[in-house]
Design a protein around this motif. Structure first.
Motif, PDB file in Angstrom:
ATOM      1  N   ALA A  50       0.795  -0.878  -0.001  1.00 23.94           N
ATOM      2  CA  ALA A  50       0.091  -0.113  -0.068  1.00 23.94           C
ATOM      3  C   ALA A  50       0.693   1.404   0.147  1.00 23.94           C
ATOM      4  CB  ALA A  50      -0.864   0.117   1.317  1.00 23.94           C
ATOM      5  N   ARG A  51       1.790   1.350   0.803  1.00 21.49           N
ATOM      6  CA  ARG A  51       2.957   2.476   0.509  1.00 21.49           C
ATOM      7  C   ARG A  51       3.609   2.670  -0.557  1.00 21.49           C
ATOM      8  NH1 ARG A  51       5.293   1.674   6.922  1.00 21.49           N
ATOM      9  NH2 ARG A  51       3.393   2.593   8.009  1.00 21.49           N
ATOM     10  N   ALA A  52       3.628   1.438  -1.258  1.00 24.56           N
ATOM     11  CA  ALA A  52       4.344   1.602  -2.653  1.00 24.56           C
ATOM     12  C   ALA A  52       3.250   2.093  -3.538  1.00 24.56           C
ATOM     13  CB  ALA A  52       4.916   0.147  -3.063  1.00 24.56           C
ATOM     14  N   GLY A  53       2.178   2.395  -3.326  1.00 22.85           N
ATOM     15  CA  GLY A  53       1.043   2.652  -4.253  1.00 22.85           C
ATOM     16  C   GLY A  53       0.364   1.516  -5.140  1.00 22.85           C
ATOM     17  N   ARG A  54       0.680   0.332  -4.761  1.00 21.30           N
ATOM     18  CA  ARG A  54      -0.125  -0.718  -5.516  1.00 21.30           C
ATOM     19  C   ARG A  54      -1.238  -1.054  -5.295  1.00 21.30           C
ATOM     20  NH1 ARG A  54       5.029  -3.447  -3.546  1.00 21.30           N
ATOM     21  NH2 ARG A  54       6.620  -2.906  -4.951  1.00 21.30           N
ATOM     22  N   ILE A  55      -1.896  -0.506  -4.203  1.00 29.42           N
ATOM     23  CA  ILE A  55      -3.326  -0.690  -3.914  1.00 29.42           C
ATOM     24  C   ILE A  55      -4.042   0.543  -3.721  1.00 29.42           C
ATOM     25  CG2 ILE A  55      -4.638  -1.807  -2.129  1.00 29.42           C
ATOM     26  CD1 ILE A  55      -2.075  -3.566  -1.177  1.00 29.42           C
ATOM     27  N   ASP A  56      -5.135   0.420  -4.314  1.00 28.44           N
ATOM     28  CA  ASP A  56      -6.166   1.833  -4.122  1.00 28.44           C
ATOM     29  C   ASP A  56      -7.081   1.524  -2.995  1.00 28.44           C
ATOM     30  OD1 ASP A  56      -5.165   3.002  -6.477  1.00 28.44           O
ATOM     31  OD2 ASP A  56      -6.262   1.549  -7.618  1.00 28.44           O
ATOM     32  N   LYS A  57      -7.596   0.342  -2.893  1.00 30.49           N
ATOM     33  CA  LYS A  57      -8.772   0.164  -1.778  1.00 30.49           C
ATOM     34  C   LYS A  57      -8.318  -1.120  -0.988  1.00 30.49           C
ATOM     35  CE  LYS A  57     -12.506   2.495  -3.781  1.00 30.49           C
ATOM     36  NZ  LYS A  57     -14.019   2.441  -3.940  1.00 30.49           N
ATOM     37  N   VAL A  58      -8.426  -1.360   0.376  1.00 32.03           N
ATOM     38  CA  VAL A  58      -8.345  -2.387   1.326  1.00 32.03           C
ATOM     39  C   VAL A  58      -9.441  -2.745   2.036  1.00 32.03           C
ATOM     40  CG1 VAL A  58      -6.914  -3.270   3.069  1.00 32.03           C
ATOM     41  CG2 VAL A  58      -5.860  -1.928   1.630  1.00 32.03           C
ATOM     42  N   TYR A  59      -9.937  -3.983   2.074  1.00 34.45           N
ATOM     43  CA  TYR A  59     -11.205  -4.361   2.419  1.00 34.45           C
ATOM     44  C   TYR A  59     -10.821  -5.421   3.454  1.00 34.45           C
ATOM     45  CZ  TYR A  59     -13.916  -2.021  -1.359  1.00 34.45           C
ATOM     46  OH  TYR A  59     -14.382  -1.064  -2.141  1.00 34.45           O
ATOM     47  N   ILE A  60     -10.939  -5.017   4.774  1.00 40.35           N
ATOM     48  CA  ILE A  60     -10.714  -5.857   5.912  1.00 40.35           C
ATOM     49  C   ILE A  60     -11.981  -6.868   6.251  1.00 40.35           C
ATOM     50  CG2 ILE A  60     -10.097  -5.799   8.223  1.00 40.35           C
ATOM     51  CD1 ILE A  60      -8.567  -3.199   7.931  1.00 40.35           C
ATOM     52  N   THR A  61     -11.869  -8.209   6.006  1.00 39.41           N
ATOM     53  CA  THR A  61     -12.845  -9.193   6.405  1.00 39.41           C
ATOM     54  C   THR A  61     -12.729 -10.038   7.556  1.00 39.41           C
ATOM     55  OG1 THR A  61     -11.882 -10.730   4.807  1.00 39.41           O
ATOM     56  CG2 THR A  61     -13.478  -8.870   3.880  1.00 39.41           C
ATOM     57  N   LEU A  62     -11.567  -9.522   8.297  1.00 40.03           N
ATOM     58  CA  LEU A  62     -11.201 -10.258   9.578  1.00 40.03           C
ATOM     59  C   LEU A  62     -12.582 -10.099  10.563  1.00 40.03           C
ATOM     60  CD1 LEU A  62      -7.623  -9.189  10.055  1.00 40.03           C
ATOM     61  CD2 LEU A  62      -8.582 -11.502   9.153  1.00 40.03           C
ATOM     62  N   ALA A  63     -12.654 -11.365  11.485  1.00 38.80           N
ATOM     63  CA  ALA A  63     -13.592 -11.113  12.607  1.00 38.80           C
ATOM     64  C   ALA A  63     -13.177 -10.243  13.413  1.00 38.80           C
ATOM     65  CB  ALA A  63     -13.702 -12.705  12.973  1.00 38.80           C
ATOM     66  N   MET A  64     -14.090  -9.712  14.299  1.00 40.15           N
ATOM     67  CA  MET A  64     -13.698  -8.613  15.134  1.00 40.15           C
ATOM     68  C   MET A  64     -12.836  -9.465  16.374  1.00 40.15           C
ATOM     69  SD  MET A  64     -14.654  -5.970  14.010  1.00 40.15           S
ATOM     70  CE  MET A  64     -14.285  -4.789  15.133  1.00 40.15           C
ATOM     71  N   SER A  65     -12.916 -10.574  16.482  1.00 41.58           N
ATOM     72  CA  SER A  65     -12.169 -11.288  17.635  1.00 41.58           C
ATOM     73  C   SER A  65     -10.543 -10.927  16.933  1.00 41.58           C
ATOM     74  CB  SER A  65     -12.135 -12.980  17.550  1.00 41.58           C
ATOM     75  OG  SER A  65     -11.923 -13.421  16.356  1.00 41.58           O
TER      76      SER A  65
END
Length: 155
Positions: free
Chosen positions: A85-100
């Motif tokens: 992400a810092r290198a600019g390769r990703i525009d959007k990140v979707y976090i699907t981890l459980a709240m645990s």
């Protein structure tokens, strides 16, 4: 006339996005059922202009998304996601981890907060009611904006 312009603009953008132009690169954090559903939602809506790069998870495994006709790779762990992400390769990140996994989520959001990537959380249905944040729908699957990029213009 304004409505006609907006309709024409939308049709042109959908056509361009179906052909791979004006797209946003997307990463999914977590290889569970919610991540799999999100990947299918992205694949089912090419007009949205989202291009799935792959999954990031500290548990390396391949995601076999049968209907998509390919195996979507697990690119790396959460540290690798921050680097990409810092290198600019990703525009959007979707976090699907459980709240645990809250400590990991907090650390990840902190690491991504100084990048140009927009960060969204795909919540459990119960968590969505508790948060009052900007949300976005990805082909019917709700996500919550945790960090939004100021670089994201009209699209």
């Amino acid at each position: 006339m304004l409505c006609g312009y907006r309709l024409l603009f939308r049709l042109v953008m959908q056509s361009l996005r179906r052909n791979g132009y004006n797209t946003r690169s997307v990463a999914i954090v977590g290889t569970g059922q919610v991540g799999e559903r999100l990947a299918h939602s992205i694949a089912d809506a090419p007009w949205m202009g989202l291009r799935l790069l792959g999954f990031y998870d500290d548990r390396p495994q391949q995601m076999d998304l049968g209907e998509l006709g390919e195996k979507v790779p697990v690119i790396g762990g959460l540290n690798r996601l921050v680097v990409d992400a810092r290198a600019g390769r990703i525009d959007k990140v979707y976090i699907t981890l459980a709240m645990s996994h809250e400590p990991s989520i907090c650390e990840l959001v902190k690491g991504l907060s100084n990048t140009t990537a927009s960060v969204y959380l795909i919540p459990d249905i119960f968590m969505f009611d508790l948060l009052h944040a900007r949300s976005e729908s990805i082909n019917g699957l709700t996500s919550i904006s945790l960090v939004d990029s100021p670089m994201d213009g009209s699209s």
